[in-house]
Scaffold this motif. Structure first.
Motif, short mmCIF file in Angstrom:
data_model
loop_
_atom_site.label_atom_id
_atom_site.label_comp_id
_atom_site.label_asym_id
_atom_site.label_seq_id
_atom_site.Cartn_x
_atom_site.Cartn_y
_atom_site.Cartn_z
N ASP A 1 -26.22 36.03 -17.55
CA ASP A 1 -27.09 34.96 -17.05
C ASP A 1 -28.54 35.41 -17.16
OD1 ASP A 1 -28.13 32.73 -15.92
OD2 ASP A 1 -27.17 32.96 -13.97
N GLU A 2 -29.25 34.85 -18.11
CA GLU A 2 -30.64 35.21 -18.41
C GLU A 2 -30.81 36.72 -18.53
OE1 GLU A 2 -32.69 33.22 -19.41
OE2 GLU A 2 -32.45 31.27 -18.48
N PRO A 3 -30.08 37.37 -19.43
CA PRO A 3 -30.15 38.83 -19.54
C PRO A 3 -31.50 39.34 -20.03
CG PRO A 3 -28.94 37.93 -21.39
CD PRO A 3 -29.18 36.79 -20.45
N THR A 4 -32.29 38.47 -20.66
CA THR A 4 -33.56 38.95 -21.23
C THR A 4 -34.66 39.03 -20.19
OG1 THR A 4 -34.33 36.74 -21.88
CG2 THR A 4 -32.94 37.92 -23.44
N ASN A 5 -34.47 38.41 -19.00
CA ASN A 5 -35.49 38.50 -17.95
C ASN A 5 -35.68 39.95 -17.51
OD1 ASN A 5 -35.88 35.77 -18.00
ND2 ASN A 5 -34.98 35.35 -16.00
N SER B 1 -29.41 31.74 -21.74
CA SER B 1 -30.70 32.36 -22.05
C SER B 1 -31.70 31.33 -22.53
CB SER B 1 -30.53 33.44 -23.14
OG SER B 1 -31.77 34.07 -23.41
N HIS B 2 -32.97 31.57 -22.19
CA HIS B 2 -34.06 30.76 -22.73
C HIS B 2 -34.74 31.49 -23.88
CE1 HIS B 2 -36.10 33.48 -19.87
NE2 HIS B 2 -37.04 33.46 -20.79
N ASP B 3 -34.26 32.72 -24.18
CA ASP B 3 -34.87 33.54 -25.23
C ASP B 3 -34.28 33.10 -26.57
OD1 ASP B 3 -35.48 35.61 -27.09
OD2 ASP B 3 -35.81 37.00 -25.44
N ARG B 4 -35.10 32.40 -27.36
CA ARG B 4 -34.61 31.82 -28.62
C ARG B 4 -34.22 32.89 -29.63
NH1 ARG B 4 -40.10 28.86 -29.04
NH2 ARG B 4 -40.57 30.91 -28.15
N PHE B 5 -34.96 33.99 -29.66
CA PHE B 5 -34.63 35.08 -30.58
C PHE B 5 -33.27 35.67 -30.22
CE2 PHE B 5 -34.51 39.32 -32.25
CZ PHE B 5 -35.26 39.30 -33.41
N PHE B 6 -33.06 35.92 -28.92
CA PHE B 6 -31.79 36.48 -28.46
C PHE B 6 -30.62 35.56 -28.82
CE2 PHE B 6 -28.57 37.27 -25.14
CZ PHE B 6 -28.41 38.64 -25.27
N LEU B 7 -30.80 34.26 -28.61
CA LEU B 7 -29.73 33.31 -28.93
C LEU B 7 -29.47 33.25 -30.43
CD1 LEU B 7 -30.61 30.36 -26.52
CD2 LEU B 7 -28.64 31.90 -26.35
N ASP B 8 -30.53 33.29 -31.23
CA ASP B 8 -30.35 33.30 -32.69
C ASP B 8 -29.62 34.56 -33.13
OD1 ASP B 8 -31.40 30.86 -33.24
OD2 ASP B 8 -33.36 31.58 -33.89
N ARG B 9 -29.93 35.66 -32.46
CA ARG B 9 -29.36 36.96 -32.84
C ARG B 9 -27.90 37.10 -32.41
NH1 ARG B 9 -27.51 41.12 -33.98
NH2 ARG B 9 -28.43 43.21 -34.11
N VAL B 10 -27.54 36.49 -31.27
CA VAL B 10 -26.23 36.75 -30.66
C VAL B 10 -25.25 35.59 -30.83
CG1 VAL B 10 -25.07 37.12 -28.45
CG2 VAL B 10 -27.16 38.39 -28.98
N GLY C 1 -22.96 27.28 -34.57
CA GLY C 1 -24.21 27.80 -35.12
C GLY C 1 -25.06 28.40 -34.02
N ASN C 2 -26.15 29.09 -34.41
CA ASN C 2 -27.03 29.68 -33.41
C ASN C 2 -28.04 28.65 -32.90
OD1 ASN C 2 -29.03 29.50 -35.37
ND2 ASN C 2 -28.92 31.67 -35.92
N TYR C 3 -29.02 29.11 -32.11
CA TYR C 3 -29.95 28.17 -31.47
C TYR C 3 -30.77 27.39 -32.49
CZ TYR C 3 -33.90 26.44 -28.77
OH TYR C 3 -34.87 25.63 -28.23
N GLY D 1 -23.75 30.61 -26.67
CA GLY D 1 -25.03 30.53 -25.98
C GLY D 1 -25.11 29.21 -25.23
N ILE D 2 -25.58 29.27 -23.98
CA ILE D 2 -25.67 28.08 -23.14
C ILE D 2 -27.14 27.78 -22.87
CG2 ILE D 2 -25.04 27.02 -20.94
CD1 ILE D 2 -22.69 28.94 -20.77
N ILE D 3 -27.56 26.54 -23.17
CA ILE D 3 -28.94 26.13 -22.96
C ILE D 3 -28.97 24.81 -22.20
CG2 ILE D 3 -29.83 27.33 -25.00
CD1 ILE D 3 -29.81 24.62 -26.46
N GLY D 4 -30.15 24.45 -21.74
CA GLY D 4 -30.32 23.19 -21.03
C GLY D 4 -31.51 23.28 -20.09
N PRO D 5 -31.99 22.14 -19.59
CA PRO D 5 -33.14 22.14 -18.68
C PRO D 5 -32.83 22.91 -17.40
CG PRO D 5 -32.61 19.91 -19.43
CD PRO D 5 -31.47 20.79 -19.83
#
Length: 654
Positions: free
Chosen positions: A465-469, A494-503, A520-522, A348-352
């Protein structure tokens, strides 16, 4: 305080009924989450409540002096207005006073000796003082900064779609309102900003209605849920977690009712086939009853979206990244990324916003050349890239034609062949919808179709790339299940924390030109970073950047914990004698189990009677959960004591 009443409201789109007979009231402090499969009319429902679209039936009543703010998915703006002017453009007296003062001040800068302007400016200053409005502009700038907008003098026409959405959100938050309506507020917002927005909305005293696919956001903000399903609206006094429990219970009751109806129908059908003479009142009543039962339809359901993982064979060499770096407009986005992929990697890739997350995916996909370092792909790698941009789709094509362009069939991991039509059905496009023109689909349905088309190519490396949008929660759940079985590599922004925790099983965080890696997850990453800071996370990433050592460490840790968990059990089972307390417990435990089972049955019967009382049903569900946990504890204890008794008996025979 009661602020709004929605009375028997209904709306259709062509021949399709979006919703009908929707009736409910909105009180101050109510925070509704609106969910449903793409195409069920969520956005239309929100526009109808906002008064932007008129209902075809029913009415919407607002209390006196109630103010309402609405933020759509794609807000409209004057391209020449500045960001700050857009945010301060409301009709509140405070905002009007600040605007008048600002305009006069600007004029006075060009005409410093104009006495008339000076007099007007003094009056305008007095108005701002009287309304206590001086802090508004400062608050507006603070909110814009929190939402990632730092250029307050930028013209709206210069901003991206995501930035314009955040300006609209800031405008709605700065203006006090009794009812706030938000359509996908978390789209195009990074994870930290979403957490800040949660806090803001939790503090609001007014009512809130929002459409969002962010399950953590729903869980923490909503206290009411509205589910739109096949033209019907279901209401729950619950956050998202409790909604899932209540929905499961409702569907179980509907299934039981349908089974009962089908059973009655079979009996009536058997009677009809025996040959009713249809002359007596009693016989006519039987015929009428049969016709009524036949005319009833079962509650329509959305079929579950099930998708077997389909991918092309992946060789030993997948992807090797060395010292990867990129720049944009002479600004460093990131540098120094080293990574060797192994099958099953989930990153999972995150950042501002603007940190380079999408750029990194485009580089991996080969759509952009890196400024530093290299990427080497294995010969069997087949990349599937699901971008956040809405690609142009030929609206004159039928849905099934659009999918068949990618592939007529796809082969699953189990070796089964599935046709395009079958895959579409699994993705909630029934046979009728498959022959619908693409142009007639909703935005969310088009995104679901694009996702399916990409998966039909059977890639073995997925870049998301942002699949949850714009995807509904049900489709996201299926995508998550698909990724569980996917044998290849998955890298997702993704900015979706649930999705990142799940995947995700490994996080890459882009910050200030560096990529911090963590196994580890998000949620685990955030906890780690809070305790140790980003620099420590970077060091952690360097130690396990190959993609394998981190997993080995994790597996070793799990093995140690498993051994530690088993040791007490081994020690306990060495005992060849029960204590007095254990003997008493062994004598009584079967009766305790029976009593607990009886209590559980009683709770379940009471739940059936309380199906219309959401509050009582929620209490009973809590009791049911506690009772089930108690029963499990008793069963585990009974198993232990029984085995101990058998060992003691066996030792006596030796």
């Amino acid at each position: 305080m009661h602020v709004m009443t929605i009375d028997n409201v209904g709306k259709s789109y062509g021949e399709k009924t979006l919703f009908r007979n929707v009736t409910f009231g909105i009180e101050a402090g109510d925070r509704f989450g609106i969910i449903g499969v793409n195409g069920t009319g969520k956005s239309t429902f929100l526009k109808t409540v906002a008064g932007i679209e008129a209902p075809e039936e029913g009415r919407i009543l607002m209390a006196n002096r109630v103010t309402l703010q609405y933020v759509s998915q794609e807000p409209e703006f004057d391209p020449n207005v500045t960001v700050l002017d857009q945010v301060m453009g409301g009709n509140l007296p405070e905002m009007i006073a600040v605007r008048v003062y600002t305009e006069l001040l600007e004029k006075l800068r060009h005409e410093p000796d104009n006495e008339q302007l000076q007099t007007k400016l003094v009056r305008a200053s007095d108005d701002v003082d009287r309304l206590n409005a001086w802090q508004l502009e400062s608050e507006a700038k603070t909110i814009l900064s929190k939402l990632g907008i730092d250029r307050f003098d930028a013209r709206m026409g210069e901003l991206s779609g995501g930035q314009r959405k955040r300006v609209a959100l800031a405008s709605a938050l700065i203006q006090p309102s009794d009812v706030l309506l938000l359509d996908e507020p978390t789209n195009h917002i990074d994870n930290e900003t979403v957490a800040w927005l949660e806090t803001m909305l939790q503090k609001r005293s007014g009512a809130l209605l929002m459409i969002t696919h962010d399950r953590y956001f729903l869980d923490r903000v909503a206290n009411r849920m509205i589910e739109l399903d096949q033209g019907r609206a279901f209401f729950y006094e619950a956050n998202y977690t409790h909604f899932l429990e209540l929905k499961a219970d409702r569907e179980a009751r509907e299934d039981a009712s349908e089974d009962k109806r089908q059973n009655l129908l079979r009996h009536e059908l058997a009677w009809m086939r025996r040959g009713a003479k249809a002359r007596t009142t009693k016989q006519k009543a039987r015929i009428q009853r049969y016709e009524e039962l036949s005319g009833q339809s079962a509650a329509a359901k959305n079929d579950s979206v099930e998708l077997s993982a389909a991918s092309t064979r992946l060789g030993k060499k997948i992807m090797e990244i060395e010292e990867l770096g990129c720049q944009a407009n002479d600004q460093l986005l990131f540098q120094g990324l080293d990574y060797i992929a192994v099958p099953g990697d989930r990153i999972g890739i995150i950042g501002p916003n603007g940190a380079g997350k999408s750029t990194l995916l485009r580089v991996i996909a080969g759509e952009r050349q890196p400024d530093q370092g290299t990427i080497t792909l294995g010969p069997t790698v087949k990349i599937g890239f699901f971008t956040q941009e809405h690609e142009e789709m030929d609206g004159s094509m039928r849905v099934i034609e659009y999918i068949r362009e990618a592939a007529e069939t796809v082969r699953t991991g189990e070796g089964h062949t599935i046709s395009a039509a079958q895959m579409l059905e699994r993705f909630l496009f029934n046979p009728t919808m498959q022959w619908t023109l693409v142009a007639k689909l909703s935005g969310g349905e088009k995104r679901r179709l694009q996702l399916l088309r990409m998966l039909m190519t059977a890639p073995n490396v997925l870049l998301l790339d942002e699949p949850t949008n714009d995807l509904d929660i049900q489709t996201l759940s299926v995508l998550e299940q698909y990724l569980d079985d996917f044998p290849g590599v998955v890298i997702t922004v993704s900015h979706d924390r649930f999705f990142l925790d799940r995947v995700a099983e490994r996080m890459w965080s882009l910050e200030a030109g560096r990529i911090h890696q963590h196994v580890g997850n998000y949620s685990e990453y955030i906890e780690w970073r809070t305790a140790n800071g980003p620099s420590s996370a970077l060091e952690s990433g360097k130690q396990s950047s190959s993609g394998t050592s981190g997993r080995k460490e994790k597996d070793a840790g799990l093995a140690e914990r498993a051994e530690a968990d088993q040791q007490p059990q081994k020690d306990e089972r060495k005992k060849l004698k029960m204590s007095y307390k254990e003997e008493r417990e062994y004598e009584q435990i079967e009766g305790m189990i029976a009593d607990t089972e009886t209590k559980l049955e009683s709770i379940q019967r009471e739940m059936e009677l309380a199906f219309n009382d959401a509050v009582r049903l929620q209490q009973l569900m809590s009791e049911q959960q506690a009772t089930e946990e108690r029963l499990n504890e008793l069963m585990e204890r009974w198993t232990y004591l029984s085995e101990l008794a058998e060992q003691i008996e066996a030792s006596k025979k030796k």
